[in-house]
Design a protein around this motif. Structure first.
Motif, PDB file in Angstrom:
ATOM      1  N   VAL A   8     -10.079  -0.351  19.022  1.00 41.44           N
ATOM      2  CA  VAL A   8      -8.990   0.099  18.156  1.00 41.44           C
ATOM      3  C   VAL A   8      -9.249  -0.331  16.717  1.00 41.44           C
ATOM      4  O   VAL A   8     -10.070  -1.207  16.444  1.00 41.44           O
ATOM      5  N   LEU A   9      -8.509   0.281  15.804  1.00 42.20           N
ATOM      6  CA  LEU A   9      -8.542  -0.072  14.397  1.00 42.20           C
ATOM      7  C   LEU A   9      -7.112   0.007  13.880  1.00 42.20           C
ATOM      8  O   LEU A   9      -6.429   1.003  14.100  1.00 42.20           O
ATOM      9  N   GLU A  10      -6.658  -1.043  13.199  1.00 40.32           N
ATOM     10  CA  GLU A  10      -5.292  -1.031  12.685  1.00 40.32           C
ATOM     11  C   GLU A  10      -5.151   0.072  11.638  1.00 40.32           C
ATOM     12  O   GLU A  10      -6.070   0.337  10.855  1.00 40.32           O
ATOM     13  N   TYR A  11      -3.967   0.709  11.608  1.00 38.80           N
ATOM     14  CA  TYR A  11      -3.778   1.855  10.722  1.00 38.80           C
ATOM     15  C   TYR A  11      -3.994   1.508   9.256  1.00 38.80           C
ATOM     16  O   TYR A  11      -4.397   2.359   8.459  1.00 38.80           O
ATOM     17  N   MET A  12      -3.727   0.267   8.872  1.00 38.78           N
ATOM     18  CA  MET A  12      -3.939  -0.133   7.478  1.00 38.78           C
ATOM     19  C   MET A  12      -5.400   0.048   7.051  1.00 38.78           C
ATOM     20  O   MET A  12      -5.687   0.177   5.853  1.00 38.78           O
ATOM     21  N   GLY A  18       5.175   0.815  11.515  1.00 42.62           N
ATOM     22  CA  GLY A  18       3.859   0.869  12.149  1.00 42.62           C
ATOM     23  C   GLY A  18       2.722   0.908  11.150  1.00 42.62           C
ATOM     24  O   GLY A  18       1.649   0.346  11.395  1.00 42.62           O
ATOM     25  N   ILE A  19       2.953   1.549  10.010  1.00 46.33           N
ATOM     26  CA  ILE A  19       1.928   1.667   8.980  1.00 46.33           C
ATOM     27  C   ILE A  19       1.901   0.439   8.072  1.00 46.33           C
ATOM     28  O   ILE A  19       0.834  -0.030   7.669  1.00 46.33           O
ATOM     29  N   CYS A  20       3.074  -0.096   7.737  1.00 45.13           N
ATOM     30  CA  CYS A  20       3.188  -1.092   6.671  1.00 45.13           C
ATOM     31  C   CYS A  20       3.180  -2.539   7.143  1.00 45.13           C
ATOM     32  O   CYS A  20       2.852  -3.442   6.356  1.00 45.13           O
ATOM     33  N   SER A  21       3.553  -2.800   8.386  1.00 42.08           N
ATOM     34  CA  SER A  21       3.701  -4.176   8.844  1.00 42.08           C
ATOM     35  C   SER A  21       2.396  -4.965   8.714  1.00 42.08           C
ATOM     36  O   SER A  21       1.334  -4.523   9.161  1.00 42.08           O
ATOM     37  N   LYS A  22       2.474  -6.160   8.105  1.00 41.28           N
ATOM     38  CA  LYS A  22       1.308  -7.030   7.983  1.00 41.28           C
ATOM     39  C   LYS A  22       0.905  -7.605   9.335  1.00 41.28           C
ATOM     40  O   LYS A  22      -0.274  -7.787   9.612  1.00 41.28           O
ATOM     41  N   ILE A  43       0.837  -1.200   0.000  1.00 43.35           N
ATOM     42  CA  ILE A  43       0.000   0.000   0.000  1.00 43.35           C
ATOM     43  C   ILE A  43       0.871   1.249   0.000  1.00 43.35           C
ATOM     44  O   ILE A  43       2.069   1.190   0.291  1.00 43.35           O
ATOM     45  N   GLU A  44       0.249   2.374  -0.364  1.00 41.31           N
ATOM     46  CA  GLU A  44       0.838   3.689  -0.158  1.00 41.31           C
ATOM     47  C   GLU A  44      -0.041   4.425   0.835  1.00 41.31           C
ATOM     48  O   GLU A  44      -1.269   4.328   0.781  1.00 41.31           O
ATOM     49  N   PHE A  45       0.576   5.159   1.749  1.00 43.20           N
ATOM     50  CA  PHE A  45      -0.169   5.764   2.852  1.00 43.20           C
ATOM     51  C   PHE A  45       0.383   7.156   3.105  1.00 43.20           C
ATOM     52  O   PHE A  45       1.580   7.339   3.344  1.00 43.20           O
TER      53      PHE A  45
END
Length: 234
Positions: free
Chosen positions: A213-217, A130-134, A21-23
């Motif tokens: 909570v909600l994961e950043y992805m 933190g953003i990209c980790s699966k 993804i791009e974020f």
């Protein structure tokens, strides 16, 4: 504070443990000793002092007071950076509420009355991780899980911050670095989130407890959050 718009490209370079993804995020820097730094630190000291006025001679209380100051300072930095970003993008539509109790979140209020809660985390492996980790995707933190009720909105939006500067260094670093990252609406937290227990000593600037909570992805990145605010009339 210096704000820089940035697009995180998770697969540049290729990483099999990262999402494809791009974020969009906003990177923030604040120089130690600047007028803004001093003003925010002074407010943080007042807020931290509201929590505990224990004797300074007690070493345990002294350490506890220092931790409260770090959390108050990090929280204020996060809120003021989100405030600055929103107002730069959409005009002066947002303001901070008055806070006289350090245990209560200092909310951002939009001019039509919507409220924003800002939560910050200190991340050891970097904002991109933190953003990209699966498998270890960091979490956009909502309200206490036991206060989640359909049809009852606590805050309209939950906005997240990830600190590159570690909590232990936040009062001593010459440049404090952090990023504005994902945001969730109440409906996203309610419908797509999950409940989990979070500890402050794991890097979250929160009271320990069970949170929704909600994961950043799965959140709105900074660009999409601004587009969402535009879609509701801002």
């Amino acid at each position: 504070m210096k704000l820089s718009r940035n697009t995180i490209k998770c697969q540049v370079p290729v990483n099999n443990s990262y999402l494809d993804i791009e974020f969009n995020v906003v990177d923030v820097e604040l120089i130690k000793g600047s007028e803004e730094y001093i003003n925010i630190l002074n407010v943080a000291k007042k807020l931290a002092g509201l929590v505990n006025s224990g004797a300074a001679s007690d070493s345990a209380i002294t350490r506890d007071d220092e931790l409260k100051l770090k959390d108050s300072f990090g929280g204020l930095l996060s809120e003021k950076a989100w405030l600055q970003y929103i107002n730069e993008e959409l005009g002066n539509i947002a303001s901070l509420t008055v806070c006289n109790d350090a245990k209560n979140q200092i909310d951002i209020v939009l001019k039509k009355g919507e409220t924003i809660e800002v939560r910050s985390s200190f991340i050891r492996n970097g904002v991109k991780f933190g953003i990209c980790s699966k498998f270890n995707n960091f979490k956009n933190i909502g309200p206490y899980s036991n206060s989640i009720k359909p049809g009852e909105i606590q805050k309209n939006f939950y906005c997240g911050v990830l600190f590159e500067t570690q909590k232990k260094d936040i009062l001593t670093s010459e440049i404090i670095k952090f990023s504005l990252v994902g945001s969730s609406t109440w409906e996203m937290i309610l419908n797509d989130g999950f409940n989990t227990h979070l500890n402050a000593w794991d890097g979250f600037a929160i009271e320990p407890g069970n949170y929704r909570v909600l994961e950043y992805m799965n959140t709105l990145d900074t660009n999409k959050f601004i587009e969402y605010l535009k879609s509701i009339g801002y």
